[in-house]
Scaffold this active site. Sequence first.
Site, PDB file in Angstrom:
ATOM      1  N   GLU A 161       0.831  -1.210   0.000  1.00  0.00           N
ATOM      2  CA  GLU A 161       0.000   0.000   0.000  1.00  0.00           C
ATOM      3  C   GLU A 161       0.863   1.257   0.000  1.00  0.00           C
ATOM      4  O   GLU A 161       1.862   1.336   0.711  1.00  0.00           O
ATOM      5  CB  GLU A 161      -0.902  -0.002   1.233  1.00  0.00           C
ATOM      6  CG  GLU A 161      -2.158   0.814   1.057  1.00  0.00           C
ATOM      7  CD  GLU A 161      -3.092   0.193   0.029  1.00  0.00           C
ATOM      8  OE1 GLU A 161      -3.136   0.714  -1.114  1.00  0.00           O
ATOM      9  OE2 GLU A 161      -3.762  -0.804   0.337  1.00  0.00           O
ATOM     10  N   HIS A 162       0.474   2.211  -0.825  1.00  0.00           N
ATOM     11  CA  HIS A 162       1.156   3.516  -0.921  1.00  0.00           C
ATOM     12  C   HIS A 162       2.597   3.396  -1.452  1.00  0.00           C
ATOM     13  O   HIS A 162       3.374   4.346  -1.292  1.00  0.00           O
ATOM     14  CB  HIS A 162       1.195   4.228   0.436  1.00  0.00           C
ATOM     15  CG  HIS A 162      -0.039   5.025   0.734  1.00  0.00           C
ATOM     16  ND1 HIS A 162      -0.239   6.297   0.254  1.00  0.00           N
ATOM     17  CD2 HIS A 162      -1.136   4.723   1.472  1.00  0.00           C
ATOM     18  CE1 HIS A 162      -1.404   6.749   0.692  1.00  0.00           C
ATOM     19  NE2 HIS A 162      -1.972   5.814   1.415  1.00  0.00           N
ATOM     20  N   SER A 207     -25.546   9.410 -14.829  1.00  0.00           N
ATOM     21  CA  SER A 207     -25.243   8.457 -13.754  1.00  0.00           C
ATOM     22  C   SER A 207     -26.542   7.956 -13.153  1.00  0.00           C
ATOM     23  O   SER A 207     -27.328   8.731 -12.600  1.00  0.00           O
ATOM     24  CB  SER A 207     -24.405   9.124 -12.670  1.00  0.00           C
ATOM     25  OG  SER A 207     -24.395   8.311 -11.497  1.00  0.00           O
ATOM     26  N   SER A 219     -11.219   1.527  -5.347  1.00  0.00           N
ATOM     27  CA  SER A 219     -10.812   2.271  -6.532  1.00  0.00           C
ATOM     28  C   SER A 219     -11.914   2.409  -7.571  1.00  0.00           C
ATOM     29  O   SER A 219     -11.726   2.123  -8.750  1.00  0.00           O
ATOM     30  CB  SER A 219      -9.569   1.641  -7.166  1.00  0.00           C
ATOM     31  OG  SER A 219      -8.867   2.599  -7.912  1.00  0.00           O
ATOM     32  N   SER A 220     -13.059   2.902  -7.127  1.00  0.00           N
ATOM     33  CA  SER A 220     -14.127   3.216  -8.069  1.00  0.00           C
ATOM     34  C   SER A 220     -13.672   4.291  -9.056  1.00  0.00           C
ATOM     35  O   SER A 220     -14.144   4.324 -10.198  1.00  0.00           O
ATOM     36  CB  SER A 220     -15.378   3.678  -7.316  1.00  0.00           C
ATOM     37  OG  SER A 220     -15.091   4.765  -6.462  1.00  0.00           O
ATOM     38  N   ASP A 236      -3.694   1.250  -9.343  1.00  0.00           N
ATOM     39  CA  ASP A 236      -5.135   1.078  -9.479  1.00  0.00           C
ATOM     40  C   ASP A 236      -5.536   0.869 -10.930  1.00  0.00           C
ATOM     41  O   ASP A 236      -6.273  -0.066 -11.269  1.00  0.00           O
ATOM     42  CB  ASP A 236      -5.872   2.295  -8.908  1.00  0.00           C
ATOM     43  CG  ASP A 236      -5.694   2.425  -7.412  1.00  0.00           C
ATOM     44  OD1 ASP A 236      -5.197   1.473  -6.778  1.00  0.00           O
ATOM     45  OD2 ASP A 236      -6.047   3.493  -6.873  1.00  0.00           O
ATOM     46  N   TYR A 248      -2.887  12.150   0.984  1.00  0.00           N
ATOM     47  CA  TYR A 248      -2.243  11.304  -0.026  1.00  0.00           C
ATOM     48  C   TYR A 248      -1.147  12.095  -0.739  1.00  0.00           C
ATOM     49  O   TYR A 248      -0.008  11.638  -0.874  1.00  0.00           O
ATOM     50  CB  TYR A 248      -3.296  10.817  -1.021  1.00  0.00           C
ATOM     51  CG  TYR A 248      -2.815   9.780  -2.011  1.00  0.00           C
ATOM     52  CD1 TYR A 248      -3.148   8.450  -1.857  1.00  0.00           C
ATOM     53  CD2 TYR A 248      -2.037  10.146  -3.104  1.00  0.00           C
ATOM     54  CE1 TYR A 248      -2.714   7.488  -2.771  1.00  0.00           C
ATOM     55  CE2 TYR A 248      -1.599   9.205  -4.018  1.00  0.00           C
ATOM     56  CZ  TYR A 248      -1.948   7.875  -3.845  1.00  0.00           C
ATOM     57  OH  TYR A 248      -1.501   6.929  -4.743  1.00  0.00           O
TER      58      TYR A 248
END
Length: 375
Positions: A24-25, A58, A116-117, A162, A212
Amino acid sequence: MNMNSNLKYDIVIESPGRINLIGEHVDYSGGHVLPASIDKKITLRFRRNNSETCKVYSENFKNHFEINLNDLKRSEIEWHNYIIGVIFHINVLKPNSIKGFDCNIYSNLPLGSGVSSSAALECGVAKGLNELFDIGLTDLEIINISKDAEHTFVGTKCGIMDQFAVVKGAEDHLLLLNCETLEHELIPADFGDYRIILLNTNVSHNLATSEYNIRRDECSTALEAINKKYPQYTLLAQVSPEIIQEFENILPHKIFNRALYITKENRRTLYAVECLKNKDIIGFGEWVYKSHRGLTNLFEVSCEELDFLVDYTHNLDYVVGARMMGGGFGGCTINIIHKDYCEEFINIISPAYQEKFNINLTPITVAIGNGVSKI
């Protein structure tokens, strides 16, 4: 305007979310990651409309907007920018390749949960437009266009993990990705008697994007200091933990911790993959737990709700590993649980979380599926 999904469309795309088992990261520091695409997806339907206007609807938001292809600019509404950014960057690479289109979007991915949409939406739009207008983009071009859209139009300086997982994912396989070279290996997702359950905290502390970007800047600061003595390193994940330790009394404490986390997490990922290849699920889970401790104590991107859920699992013999997943400050934990105890696990941890935080916990059972595809 309601562009009903039952109307006729020329192209239908399914674009999955992703999980990340460990690593992660570290993608923006050139490290190794272990993501996979999942069976939860965004469905995007496209058709040409023979104009210079793009109309996007949407179903989840019950909202639509229009894009003038001759005047592409950022929107004040965040989700619009994922789409506008993709169109912009396709035009940079392949000028005048996009004409007017209608797009209907439906998602069963939980927003803000760490699956991660955003990358699913970006890659789904890029894939759909590539198919609709026969643009000829490669997978890597779709990945980079999507990443660049998030950098420039959304403002999150994400790595490449992602988008890579969303495009290159394969059913029943994890993706060991070297984020420096983009070399990747499909690893069979053989967890034996264990299953993956996500626990969505249903909290967002509104720090994810800003913090982030701060973490990325802190990693750059660490590398700049290390380069004064070791100029051969171009990415922080290339540096060994032993060399990082030399800078403990040189770097500011926080910057040192960020660097130490990156280099240790990179090693953890490789050790965890070896455990998986050797069918050592217990050893794999131990590395997952260590990843969470690093994210909490050194990288400081966890939060009280995430830590509570991970800590709760330590007393449960049927959970071999758990950690926060995604950018942090909310979203999901990922849990590796014996198949015979999945229901029991959900039934005991959900009320405990509700009692502690007065928030409903949302469990999400996921299977590992294929990457973005035309159906």
